[in-house]
Scaffold this motif. Structure first.
Motif, PDB file in Angstrom:
ATOM      1  N   UNK A  23       0.834  -1.206   0.000  1.00 22.30           N
ATOM      2  CA  UNK A  23       0.000   0.000   0.000  1.00 22.30           C
ATOM      3  C   UNK A  23       0.864   1.249   0.000  1.00 22.30           C
ATOM      4  N   UNK A  24       1.930   1.236   0.811  1.00 22.90           N
ATOM      5  CA  UNK A  24       2.851   2.361   0.830  1.00 22.90           C
ATOM      6  C   UNK A  24       3.483   2.579  -0.545  1.00 22.90           C
ATOM      7  N   UNK A  25       3.886   1.491  -1.198  1.00 27.67           N
ATOM      8  CA  UNK A  25       4.505   1.599  -2.514  1.00 27.67           C
ATOM      9  C   UNK A  25       3.560   2.175  -3.550  1.00 27.67           C
ATOM     10  N   UNK A  26       2.336   1.716  -3.561  1.00 31.90           N
ATOM     11  CA  UNK A  26       1.345   2.238  -4.511  1.00 31.90           C
ATOM     12  C   UNK A  26       1.074   3.713  -4.225  1.00 31.90           C
ATOM     13  N   UNK A  27       0.927   4.052  -2.949  1.00 30.51           N
ATOM     14  CA  UNK A  27       0.680   5.443  -2.569  1.00 30.51           C
ATOM     15  C   UNK A  27       1.842   6.330  -2.990  1.00 30.51           C
ATOM     16  N   UNK A  28       3.074   5.872  -2.748  1.00 28.93           N
ATOM     17  CA  UNK A  28       4.250   6.648  -3.123  1.00 28.93           C
ATOM     18  C   UNK A  28       4.330   6.793  -4.644  1.00 28.93           C
ATOM     19  N   UNK A  29       3.994   5.724  -5.357  1.00 32.96           N
ATOM     20  CA  UNK A  29       4.000   5.790  -6.815  1.00 32.96           C
ATOM     21  C   UNK A  29       3.008   6.808  -7.345  1.00 32.96           C
ATOM     22  N   UNK A  30       1.781   6.798  -6.803  1.00 32.28           N
ATOM     23  CA  UNK A  30       0.789   7.791  -7.231  1.00 32.28           C
ATOM     24  C   UNK A  30       1.228   9.205  -6.863  1.00 32.28           C
ATOM     25  N   UNK A  31       1.902   9.350  -5.727  1.00 28.73           N
ATOM     26  CA  UNK A  31       2.390  10.664  -5.326  1.00 28.73           C
ATOM     27  C   UNK A  31       3.385  11.203  -6.348  1.00 28.73           C
ATOM     28  N   UNK A  32       4.292  10.354  -6.798  1.00 32.36           N
ATOM     29  CA  UNK A  32       5.296  10.768  -7.786  1.00 32.36           C
ATOM     30  C   UNK A  32       4.623  11.101  -9.112  1.00 32.36           C
ATOM     31  N   UNK A  33       3.688  10.259  -9.536  1.00 37.01           N
ATOM     32  CA  UNK A  33       3.002  10.497 -10.814  1.00 37.01           C
ATOM     33  C   UNK A  33       2.231  11.811 -10.762  1.00 37.01           C
ATOM     34  N   UNK A  34       1.482  12.042  -9.702  1.00 38.59           N
ATOM     35  CA  UNK A  34       0.703  13.281  -9.592  1.00 38.59           C
ATOM     36  C   UNK A  34       1.622  14.491  -9.520  1.00 38.59           C
ATOM     37  N   UNK A  35       2.734  14.385  -8.786  1.00 31.67           N
ATOM     38  CA  UNK A  35       3.683  15.501  -8.702  1.00 31.67           C
ATOM     39  C   UNK A  35       4.259  15.810 -10.082  1.00 31.67           C
ATOM     40  N   UNK A  36       4.572  14.776 -10.863  1.00 28.87           N
ATOM     41  CA  UNK A  36       5.092  15.006 -12.208  1.00 28.87           C
ATOM     42  C   UNK A  36       4.047  15.640 -13.116  1.00 28.87           C
ATOM     43  N   UNK A  37       2.818  15.222 -12.988  1.00 33.48           N
ATOM     44  CA  UNK A  37       1.740  15.815 -13.806  1.00 33.48           C
ATOM     45  C   UNK A  37       1.579  17.285 -13.450  1.00 33.48           C
ATOM     46  N   UNK A  38       1.563  17.618 -12.154  1.00 32.17           N
ATOM     47  CA  UNK A  38       1.404  19.004 -11.740  1.00 32.17           C
ATOM     48  C   UNK A  38       2.598  19.862 -12.188  1.00 32.17           C
ATOM     49  N   UNK A  39       3.804  19.293 -12.073  1.00 28.79           N
ATOM     50  CA  UNK A  39       4.964  20.079 -12.495  1.00 28.79           C
ATOM     51  C   UNK A  39       4.969  20.272 -14.008  1.00 28.79           C
ATOM     52  N   UNK A  40       4.486  19.285 -14.770  1.00 30.95           N
ATOM     53  CA  UNK A  40       4.394  19.406 -16.220  1.00 30.95           C
ATOM     54  C   UNK A  40       3.364  20.476 -16.596  1.00 30.95           C
ATOM     55  N   UNK A  41       2.229  20.488 -15.921  1.00 32.22           N
ATOM     56  CA  UNK A  41       1.178  21.462 -16.219  1.00 32.22           C
ATOM     57  C   UNK A  41       1.557  22.859 -15.752  1.00 32.22           C
ATOM     58  N   UNK A  42       2.387  22.970 -14.727  1.00 30.73           N
ATOM     59  CA  UNK A  42       2.786  24.262 -14.193  1.00 30.73           C
ATOM     60  C   UNK A  42       3.745  24.969 -15.152  1.00 30.73           C
ATOM     61  N   UNK A  43       4.577  24.195 -15.832  1.00 33.78           N
ATOM     62  CA  UNK A  43       5.573  24.813 -16.733  1.00 33.78           C
ATOM     63  C   UNK A  43       5.006  25.087 -18.044  1.00 33.78           C
TER      64      UNK A  43
END
Length: 65
Positions: free
Chosen positions: A45-65
């Motif tokens: 569960x921790x691994x899946x949560x951490x994976x989604x955190x990284x994916x969402x952070x990358x999406x937000x950083x991509x949309x921010x730039x």
């Protein structure tokens, strides 16, 4: 109050006479199995949560730039 006392005493009597309790070695073995699966599930569960955190952070950083 007498009904509650009667219920509790009957429940304990039933636990003493009608329930088949496992041996102590089996209880220990099953406790270890449950603990291991709980740890594995928590790590998964921790691994899946951490994976989604990284994916969402990358999406937000991509949309921010």
């Amino acid at each position: 109050m007498a009904k509650v006392t009667n219920y509790v005493s009957e429940a304990f009597a039933e636990l003493k006479t009608n329930v088949t309790w496992p041996e102590w070695a089996e209880v220990q073995r099953l406790t270890i199995i449950v603990a291991l699966f709980s740890i594995i599930f928590a790590l998964a569960t921790f691994g899946v949560d951490r994976g989604f955190e990284v994916v969402i952070a990358n999406i937000y950083s991509f949309l921010k730039n």
